[in-house]
Write a protein that holds these residues in place. Sequence first.
Motif, PDB file in Angstrom:
ATOM      1  N   PHE A  38       0.865  -1.112  -0.135  1.00  0.00           N
ATOM      2  CA  PHE A  38      -0.031  -0.058  -0.016  1.00  0.00           C
ATOM      3  C   PHE A  38       0.790   1.324  -0.041  1.00  0.00           C
ATOM      4  O   PHE A  38       0.240   2.298   0.332  1.00  0.00           O
ATOM      5  N   MET A  39       2.161   1.067  -0.144  1.00  0.00           N
ATOM      6  CA  MET A  39       2.962   2.386  -0.415  1.00  0.00           C
ATOM      7  C   MET A  39       2.576   2.970  -1.331  1.00  0.00           C
ATOM      8  O   MET A  39       2.200   2.582  -2.659  1.00  0.00           O
ATOM      9  N   VAL A  40       2.837   4.434  -1.549  1.00  0.00           N
ATOM     10  CA  VAL A  40       2.234   4.964  -2.686  1.00  0.00           C
ATOM     11  C   VAL A  40       2.779   4.624  -4.128  1.00  0.00           C
ATOM     12  O   VAL A  40       2.097   4.665  -5.147  1.00  0.00           O
ATOM     13  N   LYS A  41       4.054   4.434  -3.961  1.00  0.00           N
ATOM     14  CA  LYS A  41       4.647   4.255  -5.491  1.00  0.00           C
ATOM     15  C   LYS A  41       4.207   2.802  -5.869  1.00  0.00           C
ATOM     16  O   LYS A  41       3.798   2.720  -7.021  1.00  0.00           O
ATOM     17  N   ARG A  42       3.812   1.888  -5.175  1.00  0.00           N
ATOM     18  CA  ARG A  42       3.322   0.451  -5.379  1.00  0.00           C
ATOM     19  C   ARG A  42       1.870   0.747  -5.748  1.00  0.00           C
ATOM     20  O   ARG A  42       1.383   0.096  -6.770  1.00  0.00           O
ATOM     21  N   VAL A  43       1.161   1.554  -5.089  1.00  0.00           N
ATOM     22  CA  VAL A  43      -0.258   1.865  -5.541  1.00  0.00           C
ATOM     23  C   VAL A  43      -0.371   2.532  -6.776  1.00  0.00           C
ATOM     24  O   VAL A  43      -1.309   2.266  -7.708  1.00  0.00           O
ATOM     25  N   GLU A  44       0.573   3.561  -7.189  1.00  0.00           N
ATOM     26  CA  GLU A  44       0.682   4.279  -8.513  1.00  0.00           C
ATOM     27  C   GLU A  44       0.556   3.196  -9.568  1.00  0.00           C
ATOM     28  O   GLU A  44       0.190   3.672 -10.589  1.00  0.00           O
ATOM     29  N   GLU A  45       1.451   2.098  -9.267  1.00  0.00           N
ATOM     30  CA  GLU A  45       1.725   1.234 -10.401  1.00  0.00           C
ATOM     31  C   GLU A  45       0.429   0.527 -10.665  1.00  0.00           C
ATOM     32  O   GLU A  45       0.258  -0.535 -11.728  1.00  0.00           O
ATOM     33  N   MET A  46      -0.704   0.388  -9.566  1.00  0.00           N
ATOM     34  CA  MET A  46      -2.017  -0.181 -10.101  1.00  0.00           C
ATOM     35  C   MET A  46      -3.065   0.794 -10.937  1.00  0.00           C
ATOM     36  O   MET A  46      -3.935   0.367 -11.263  1.00  0.00           O
ATOM     37  N   ARG A  47      -2.526   1.968 -11.158  1.00  0.00           N
ATOM     38  CA  ARG A  47      -3.509   3.058 -11.654  1.00  0.00           C
ATOM     39  C   ARG A  47      -4.000   2.509 -13.001  1.00  0.00           C
ATOM     40  O   ARG A  47      -5.165   2.617 -13.261  1.00  0.00           O
ATOM     41  N   PRO A  48      -3.223   1.901 -14.049  1.00  0.00           N
ATOM     42  CA  PRO A  48      -3.668   1.638 -15.129  1.00  0.00           C
ATOM     43  C   PRO A  48      -4.936   0.261 -14.913  1.00  0.00           C
ATOM     44  O   PRO A  48      -5.963   0.388 -15.546  1.00  0.00           O
ATOM     45  N   MET A  49      -4.587  -0.492 -13.876  1.00  0.00           N
ATOM     46  CA  MET A  49      -5.297  -1.713 -13.759  1.00  0.00           C
ATOM     47  C   MET A  49      -6.898  -1.116 -13.143  1.00  0.00           C
ATOM     48  O   MET A  49      -7.965  -1.307 -13.539  1.00  0.00           O
ATOM     49  N   VAL A  50      -6.584   0.058 -12.121  1.00  0.00           N
ATOM     50  CA  VAL A  50      -8.013   0.624 -11.527  1.00  0.00           C
ATOM     51  C   VAL A  50      -8.469   1.492 -12.692  1.00  0.00           C
ATOM     52  O   VAL A  50      -9.920   1.199 -12.671  1.00  0.00           O
ATOM     53  N   GLN A  51      -7.941   2.219 -13.583  1.00  0.00           N
ATOM     54  CA  GLN A  51      -8.415   3.036 -14.464  1.00  0.00           C
ATOM     55  C   GLN A  51      -9.259   1.841 -15.746  1.00  0.00           C
ATOM     56  O   GLN A  51     -10.670   2.359 -15.943  1.00  0.00           O
ATOM     57  N   ARG A  52      -8.783   0.786 -15.848  1.00  0.00           N
ATOM     58  CA  ARG A  52      -9.573  -0.204 -16.575  1.00  0.00           C
ATOM     59  C   ARG A  52     -10.949  -0.519 -15.843  1.00  0.00           C
ATOM     60  O   ARG A  52     -11.808  -0.725 -16.481  1.00  0.00           O
ATOM     61  N   ILE A  53     -10.752  -0.909 -14.633  1.00  0.00           N
ATOM     62  CA  ILE A  53     -11.744  -1.567 -13.870  1.00  0.00           C
ATOM     63  C   ILE A  53     -13.105  -0.138 -13.996  1.00  0.00           C
ATOM     64  O   ILE A  53     -14.264  -0.441 -14.117  1.00  0.00           O
ATOM     65  N   VAL A  54     -12.584   0.996 -13.619  1.00  0.00           N
ATOM     66  CA  VAL A  54     -13.439   2.194 -13.677  1.00  0.00           C
ATOM     67  C   VAL A  54     -14.051   2.168 -14.971  1.00  0.00           C
ATOM     68  O   VAL A  54     -15.420   2.263 -15.188  1.00  0.00           O
ATOM     69  N   ASP A  55     -13.476   2.126 -16.004  1.00  0.00           N
ATOM     70  CA  ASP A  55     -13.967   2.361 -17.576  1.00  0.00           C
ATOM     71  C   ASP A  55     -14.984   1.067 -17.604  1.00  0.00           C
ATOM     72  O   ASP A  55     -16.098   1.541 -18.179  1.00  0.00           O
TER      73      ASP A  55
END
Length: 407
Positions: free
Chosen positions: A113-130
Amino acid sequence: MTSTTDPAGHSPAEAPDYPMPRAEGCPFDPPPALRDLQEQARVTRVKLWDGSTPWLVTRHADQRAVLTDPRVSANMTHPTYPRQAAGPGGTLSFIGMDDPEHARLRRMVGPVFMVKRVEEMRPMVQRIVDEAIDDLLAGPNPADLVEAFALPVPSLVICKLLDVPYGDHDFFQANSKTMINRNSTPDERMAASGRLAEYLGRLVAEKLEKPGDDLLSRLGEKIKAGELTIRQATEMAVLLLIAGHETTANMIALSTALLLRNPDQLALLRDSDDPKLAHSAVEEMLRYLNITHGGRRRVALEDMEVAGCPVKAGEGLVLPNDIANRDPEVFTEPDRLDITRSARHHVAFGFGVHQCLGQPLARLELEIVYRSLYRRVPNLALATDFEKVPFKHDGFVYGVYELPVTW
């Protein structure tokens, strides 16, 4: 327990009941009686469901001081811990423990849950939201935003993180709802907890045999190394699964309801290309809306003073973040929703060593939702009278049961 009056003039017998009801027609604001206590005193007595009378700390600065004071404990098994409801006491994994055990267990999942590791999830989260927006638009109109969007998004994200089958979401969502419903009986709450523990314990055992690249598998490695028991890993998995979807789902639905009631703020957020505005909107929503009903709880381990008020060892402390985040000494015009303000120093995630572990992920999910949902559905509107929206006045986590919307 002392029989003298508190700084607000209440004897323990006269202490007001806590938590308190919100005002009719003001579902986003803290209870008026709680605001009155904040104006009367920095520390005052309240009465809980079991007749105990812990201290209520009303101010932002004092709450932060308590949450960083080593003389107070988060140990939920302490005999005088101010519990939120009847039922078996116990820990909800490391959030109900003190250091050093709290820190030892927290470190095992912290890196994810560190900021850098979470930021790496951004594409995955964006895909889920889309994809969730695609599904919303392809489904019936009007729709319930909770079921069609707010619950699926964080549930899918935490399922990906833990490698929990999303096909089981009806099962774990139903049991988590029972666990956080204040009206559930102790037996119902314990049974729901047992079902979730059995389910996740089985998944943890499977990860011991066939590990993958997920958080449960990392916990499996700790078990093999003798640093963690299967029970501890299961308790952590239950905590992460519940916290990972319930809190963010309620924030998504509740903040959408709030924005639909504040069209100027919604338009500002929807029409801006500035990523800084999305960030400040997230912080302001977290400040303005407080999805925890019962405040954070602690117990004093020794005699001490809180804001000049003597607190004896063994006495409970309740810290309601909803009024701390509306403290006029900290936030200018605290009852005004302003997504352009700097509200980062709110205490929606707590403060100190127990500050919410998953806050970077929650922030990321909310930011992506706020930048995607209202742009792709610019004509989103309530499909019912606002007065008919069912708010969760009976839950430990606040939100809405349904949010009928149209577009």
